[in-house]
Design a protein around this motif. Structure first.
Motif, short mmCIF file in Angstrom:
data_model
loop_
_atom_site.label_atom_id
_atom_site.label_comp_id
_atom_site.label_asym_id
_atom_site.label_seq_id
_atom_site.Cartn_x
_atom_site.Cartn_y
_atom_site.Cartn_z
N SER A 161 6.14 12.99 -4.43
CA SER A 161 6.83 14.05 -3.70
C SER A 161 5.77 14.94 -3.06
CB SER A 161 7.71 14.91 -4.62
OG SER A 161 6.94 15.84 -5.35
N LEU A 162 6.15 15.60 -2.01
CA LEU A 162 5.31 16.64 -1.45
C LEU A 162 5.59 17.92 -2.21
CD1 LEU A 162 5.57 15.99 2.41
CD2 LEU A 162 3.98 15.03 0.74
N GLY A 163 4.67 18.87 -2.10
CA GLY A 163 4.83 20.14 -2.81
C GLY A 163 4.21 21.27 -2.04
N TRP A 164 4.50 22.49 -2.50
CA TRP A 164 4.07 23.68 -1.77
C TRP A 164 2.94 24.41 -2.47
CZ3 TRP A 164 9.54 23.45 -3.01
CH2 TRP A 164 10.30 22.86 -1.98
N ASP A 165 2.13 25.08 -1.66
CA ASP A 165 1.12 26.00 -2.16
C ASP A 165 1.73 27.40 -2.04
OD1 ASP A 165 -0.98 27.84 -2.39
OD2 ASP A 165 -2.45 26.43 -1.61
N TYR A 166 2.28 27.90 -3.14
CA TYR A 166 3.03 29.15 -3.08
C TYR A 166 2.17 30.34 -2.67
CZ TYR A 166 6.68 26.45 -5.36
OH TYR A 166 7.63 25.51 -5.65
N THR A 167 0.91 30.34 -3.09
CA THR A 167 0.02 31.43 -2.70
C THR A 167 -0.16 31.46 -1.19
OG1 THR A 167 -1.17 31.32 -4.80
CG2 THR A 167 -2.30 32.41 -2.97
N ASP A 168 -0.38 30.28 -0.61
CA ASP A 168 -0.59 30.22 0.83
C ASP A 168 0.69 30.55 1.59
OD1 ASP A 168 -2.46 29.73 2.97
OD2 ASP A 168 -1.28 27.94 3.44
N ILE A 169 1.85 30.17 1.05
CA ILE A 169 3.13 30.52 1.68
C ILE A 169 3.28 32.05 1.72
CG2 ILE A 169 5.63 30.49 1.38
CD1 ILE A 169 5.35 27.61 0.40
N GLY A 170 2.89 32.70 0.62
CA GLY A 170 2.93 34.17 0.59
C GLY A 170 2.01 34.77 1.64
#
Length: 243
Positions: A177-186
């Protein structure tokens, strides 16, 4: 306790220059109560109401179809027929877009509509006959806690790899699966808010997808399906499930 009306009233009284919201619930509350203040949203799923609001923009938790299919080709280069099961009420627009993207990339999208849970077994049977891989998309009717076992068993029994939507799906048996970098999204959301504070109008800035792509692999599933994953992909994965 979250009291939406009181929070929004306080922001109006303080005359905020921009309202930054995190999550779908907060975003909807802000747009229901504020029309003349810019709203920047982050950590939300794609939502027609939010996407069309004139005073709002931000970052959504969804990668472009081009990104998803490009990564699929890296993991399974020989795959050409992409199967997907979906509820048209929820994902009609995305499937129409994906068909065009697939065609441009030399792929074929085999989409099966599911209008209620009883349609799923027959839809999967058709996928087995016409697809090399099963692409998972966010769909509350088709992919949920009640259907997870059925989807994963279908994948294993038919040797059709399932591209999951999150690490939990990969841990349970999806190939990746793909996933997110939550820090970078912030940080992305913060950059959007800063541009608005500099004088840019929200409706002049399109809603954006996460710019950093993380991914998760299940090597046990790959071994079962005789799919060889390159060492480079394994080494650069955010997490690899082996057992």
């Amino acid at each position: 306790t979250f009291k939406p009306k009181q929070v929004m009233q306080k922001m109006k009284e303080e005359k905020a220059d921009v309202i930054f919201v995190v999550g779908n619930r907060a975003a909807e509350v802000a747009l229901d109560n504020v029309a003349d203040t810019p709203v920047v949203f982050s950590m939300i799923l794609k939502n027609k109401k939010l996407m069309s609001a004139k005073n709002a923009t931000g970052v959504i938790l969804e990668f472009p179809v081009e990104t998803e299919f490009s990564f699929l080709r890296q993991v399974i280069p020989e795959a050409r027929r992409i199967g997907v099961v979906y509820n048209p009420k929820e994902n009609d627009e995305k499937i129409a877009l994906a068909e065009g993207v697939a065609k441009k990339m030399g792929l074929v999208l085999y989409a099966q509509e599911v209008h209620n849970p009883k349609d799923l077994p027959n839809a999967l049977k058709n996928i087995a006959k016409n697809s090399d891989v099963l692409w998972g998309i966010s769909d509350s009717l088709v992919l949920n806690a009640q259907t997870a076992k059925q989807i994963l068993l279908f994948s294993f029994r038919n040797n059709i790899p399932f591209c999951g939507m999150s690490p939990s799906w990969v841990e349970a048996g999806a190939l990746y699966s793909l996933g997110w970098d939550y820090t970078d999204i912030g940080m992305q959301g913060g950059e959007v808010a800063w541009k608005i504070l500099q004088g840019n109008e929200p409706n002049s800035m399109p809603v954006v997808a996460p710019r950093t792509v993380r991914y998760f692999l299940n090597l046990k599933t790959a071994k079962h399906m005789k799919i060889k994953i390159s060492e480079e992909l394994i080494n650069n994965a955010q997490q690899v499930f082996k057992e």
